[in-house]
Scaffold this active site. Structure first.
Site, mmCIF file in Angstrom:
data_model
loop_
_atom_site.group_PDB
_atom_site.id
_atom_site.type_symbol
_atom_site.label_atom_id
_atom_site.label_comp_id
_atom_site.label_asym_id
_atom_site.label_seq_id
_atom_site.Cartn_x
_atom_site.Cartn_y
_atom_site.Cartn_z
ATOM 1 N N CYS A 115 0.819 -1.222 0.000
ATOM 2 C CA CYS A 115 0.000 0.000 0.000
ATOM 3 C C CYS A 115 0.850 1.268 0.000
ATOM 4 O O CYS A 115 0.402 2.318 -0.460
ATOM 5 C CB CYS A 115 -0.918 0.026 1.212
ATOM 6 N N HIS A 262 -3.842 7.152 1.152
ATOM 7 C CA HIS A 262 -4.051 5.829 0.549
ATOM 8 C C HIS A 262 -5.468 5.382 0.860
ATOM 9 O O HIS A 262 -5.940 5.503 1.992
ATOM 10 C CB HIS A 262 -3.023 4.846 1.119
ATOM 11 N N ASN A 292 -9.923 -0.589 -2.503
ATOM 12 C CA ASN A 292 -8.512 -0.371 -2.167
ATOM 13 C C ASN A 292 -7.661 -0.975 -3.278
ATOM 14 O O ASN A 292 -7.636 -2.186 -3.454
ATOM 15 C CB ASN A 292 -8.231 -1.041 -0.815
HETATM 16 O O1 UT7 Z 1 -4.557 -1.104 2.629
HETATM 17 C C1 UT7 Z 1 -3.754 -1.679 3.614
HETATM 18 C C2 UT7 Z 1 -4.178 -1.302 4.959
HETATM 19 N N1 UT7 Z 1 -5.452 -1.887 5.272
HETATM 20 C C3 UT7 Z 1 -6.220 -1.338 6.177
HETATM 21 O O2 UT7 Z 1 -5.878 -0.319 6.718
HETATM 22 C C4 UT7 Z 1 -7.499 -2.058 6.546
HETATM 23 C C5 UT7 Z 1 -7.742 -1.935 8.026
HETATM 24 N N2 UT7 Z 1 -8.856 -2.745 8.520
HETATM 25 C C6 UT7 Z 1 -10.135 -2.571 8.117
HETATM 26 O O3 UT7 Z 1 -10.394 -1.765 7.250
HETATM 27 C C7 UT7 Z 1 -11.228 -3.345 8.819
HETATM 28 O O4 UT7 Z 1 -10.655 -4.075 9.887
HETATM 29 C C8 UT7 Z 1 -12.013 -4.317 7.888
HETATM 30 C C9 UT7 Z 1 -12.898 -3.504 6.963
HETATM 31 C C10 UT7 Z 1 -11.063 -5.169 7.109
HETATM 32 C C11 UT7 Z 1 -12.929 -5.235 8.713
HETATM 33 O O5 UT7 Z 1 -13.802 -4.482 9.512
HETATM 34 P P1 UT7 Z 1 -13.943 -4.804 11.067
HETATM 35 O O6 UT7 Z 1 -14.911 -3.846 11.581
HETATM 36 O O7 UT7 Z 1 -12.560 -4.798 11.665
HETATM 37 O O8 UT7 Z 1 -14.585 -6.242 11.062
HETATM 38 P P2 UT7 Z 1 -14.021 -7.600 11.660
HETATM 39 O O9 UT7 Z 1 -12.951 -8.175 10.811
HETATM 40 O O10 UT7 Z 1 -13.739 -7.432 13.125
HETATM 41 O O11 UT7 Z 1 -15.283 -8.534 11.529
HETATM 42 C C12 UT7 Z 1 -16.513 -8.255 12.250
HETATM 43 C C13 UT7 Z 1 -17.530 -9.279 11.866
HETATM 44 C C14 UT7 Z 1 -17.044 -10.723 11.978
HETATM 45 O O12 UT7 Z 1 -18.120 -11.512 12.406
HETATM 46 P P3 UT7 Z 1 -18.269 -11.964 13.960
HETATM 47 O O13 UT7 Z 1 -17.004 -12.706 14.260
HETATM 48 O O14 UT7 Z 1 -18.370 -10.676 14.717
HETATM 49 O O15 UT7 Z 1 -19.489 -12.780 13.955
HETATM 50 C C15 UT7 Z 1 -16.688 -11.090 10.562
HETATM 51 O O16 UT7 Z 1 -16.798 -12.464 10.314
HETATM 52 O O17 UT7 Z 1 -17.913 -9.115 10.496
HETATM 53 C C16 UT7 Z 1 -17.735 -10.344 9.782
HETATM 54 N N3 UT7 Z 1 -17.345 -10.015 8.415
HETATM 55 C C17 UT7 Z 1 -18.232 -9.764 7.443
HETATM 56 N N4 UT7 Z 1 -19.561 -9.751 7.428
HETATM 57 C C18 UT7 Z 1 -20.154 -9.442 6.268
HETATM 58 C C19 UT7 Z 1 -16.083 -9.881 7.934
HETATM 59 N N5 UT7 Z 1 -16.132 -9.541 6.628
HETATM 60 C C20 UT7 Z 1 -17.452 -9.467 6.310
HETATM 61 C C21 UT7 Z 1 -18.131 -9.159 5.118
HETATM 62 N N6 UT7 Z 1 -19.492 -9.159 5.156
HETATM 63 N N7 UT7 Z 1 -17.483 -8.853 3.988
#
Ligand code: UT7
Length: 335
Positions: A115, A262, A292
């Site tokens: 990135c 970014h 992204n």
């Molecule tokens: O470009 C390089 C740098 N990257 C970044 O800076 C990205 C940084 N991180 C993020 O943007 C976020 O962490 C994400 C967008 C990737 C994820 O969001 P989050 O709020 O951290 O969600 P999470 O991974 O903690 O997941 C929460 C819940 C989980 O379910 P449970 O365990 O709470 O039941 C996941 O399984 O959401 C679920 N989940 C989804 N649900 C529907 C994960 N992905 C999805 C999805 N659709 N696509």
């Protein structure tokens, strides 16, 4: 010492638009979840029936940037190509662009900083120009994510975020003091390499071993991200490296005319915007349309902002990125 200025910009995106609703048909996700957590509404994914690859997209963006610079391709004396998704494992994308653009046998360098790749690439270009080694450098960020994502519920955490695309800039020698790239600031913290990575194949576990294991649970050849950990680090490092860049030039956050972060997650960009108390017209985001695009995101956003007349002569433009490595950085530009 010379100065380096951006004299041409271009980008290219595949035609194929994939909406959140399209994704909800192939995995357990919703438009609401994706928009709320990431801001993404749709992204471009290469249609495999087209000739788009990381390098061909780079070539299309480069042609626009060269054309706008007023230079001929023969005037370019170096290529720097940032990508995490080269057409081949080796060689990298730079030599492919040299060939496809039918350029003279100039040097071609590949940057592997994910990135932050475009920020690192710009910094390298700036040093080559400032020392007088080169006059006109083609700097590229291009990614084909869609081919390597796990398009199922198991991969949804990452797959919904990433998109394909390419951007290019011509960075050239300038005698115009006080204009152009003022400084660049690069960092890394490799102890977090495994928090955002694509593990396999690697030199400790080659393709024959992966095939021999025949493990249907194996996800090591898909990207992995510890999302919340990356998010927390991103907001801290983005802020630090923007402040570092401003302070190095005796500038304040009020001096920023345009911040191009970014496009990792709209929530990260909004956090930074609030922290620096920047109005909406001083931060450019397009993650809603493109997702992204990793090394391509900053240069695509910069080009769009410039095309829309949002960057004017003498503006202070700040580019900043954070990502896998971890690596992060900023580039401070007086336009
Ligand atoms: O470009 C390089 C740098 N990257 C970044 O800076 C990205 C940084 N991180 C993020 O943007 C976020 O962490 C994400 C967008 C990737 C994820 O969001 P989050 O709020 O951290 O969600 P999470 O991974 O903690 O997941 C929460 C819940 C989980 O379910 P449970 O365990 O709470 O039941 C996941 O399984 O959401 C679920 N989940 C989804 N649900 C529907 C994960 N992905 C999805 C999805 N659709 N696509």
């Amino acid at each position: 010492m010379y100065n380096s200025r951006i004299i041409g910009l271009g980008y290219y995106l595949p035609d194929n638009i994939v909406t959140n609703n399209d994704l909800s048909k192939i995995m357990d996700t919703t438009d609401e979840w994706i928009q709320e957590r990431t801001g993404v509404k749709e992204r471009r994914w290469i249609d495999p029936k087209t000739d788009d690859t990381t390098s061909t997209m780079a070539v299309k963006a480069s042609k626009i940037a060269i054309n706008r610079s007023g230079l001929k391709k023969e005037d370019i004396d170096f290529i720097i190509f940032a990508t995490l998704s080269p057409d081949m494992y080796f060689p990298g994308g730079g030599v492919r662009v040299q060939d496809m653009l039918d350029m003279p046998t100039i040097g071609a360098l590949d940057v592997r900083n994910q990135c932050s790749g475009f920020i690192y690439a710009m910094s390298v270009a700036d040093q080559f120009i400032k020392t007088g080694m080169y006059k006109n450098i083609l700097v590229i960020g291009s990614e084909n994510h869609s081919g390597g994502l796990e398009k199922s519920t198991r991969g949804r955490g990452l797959t919904v975020i990433f998109g394909d695309g390419a951007g290019a800039a011509i960075v050239s020698r300038s005698e115009d003091k006080g204009k152009g790239i003022l400084s660049s600031h690069l960092h890394s913290e490799g102890k977090y390499a495994r928090e955002l990575m694509l593990d396999a194949p690697n030199t400790g576990r080659w393709v024959p071993e992966i095939l021999a294991e025949n493990d249907s649970e194996d996800q090591s050849y898909y990207p992995y991200m510890n999302g919340q950990f990356v998010f927390k680090n991103a907001v801290i490092r983005f802020s630090e490296v923007i402040i570092e860049g401003l302070e190095a030039n005796n500038l304040n956050k009020e001096d920023i005319d345009m911040l191009i972060p970014h496009q990792a997650n709209l929530r990260i960009a909004q956090f930074i915007q609030r922290k620096f108390k920047l109005p909406d017209d001083k931060v450019y985001n397009n993650i809603m349309k493109y997702g992204n695009t990793t090394a391509a995101s900053v240069i695509i956003a910069l080009t769009e902002a410039w095309e829309q007349g949002k960057i004017k002569d003498n503006d202070l433009v700040v580019l900043a990125a954070f990502g896998s490595g971890f690596t992060w950085g900023s580039v401070i530009i007086r336009w």
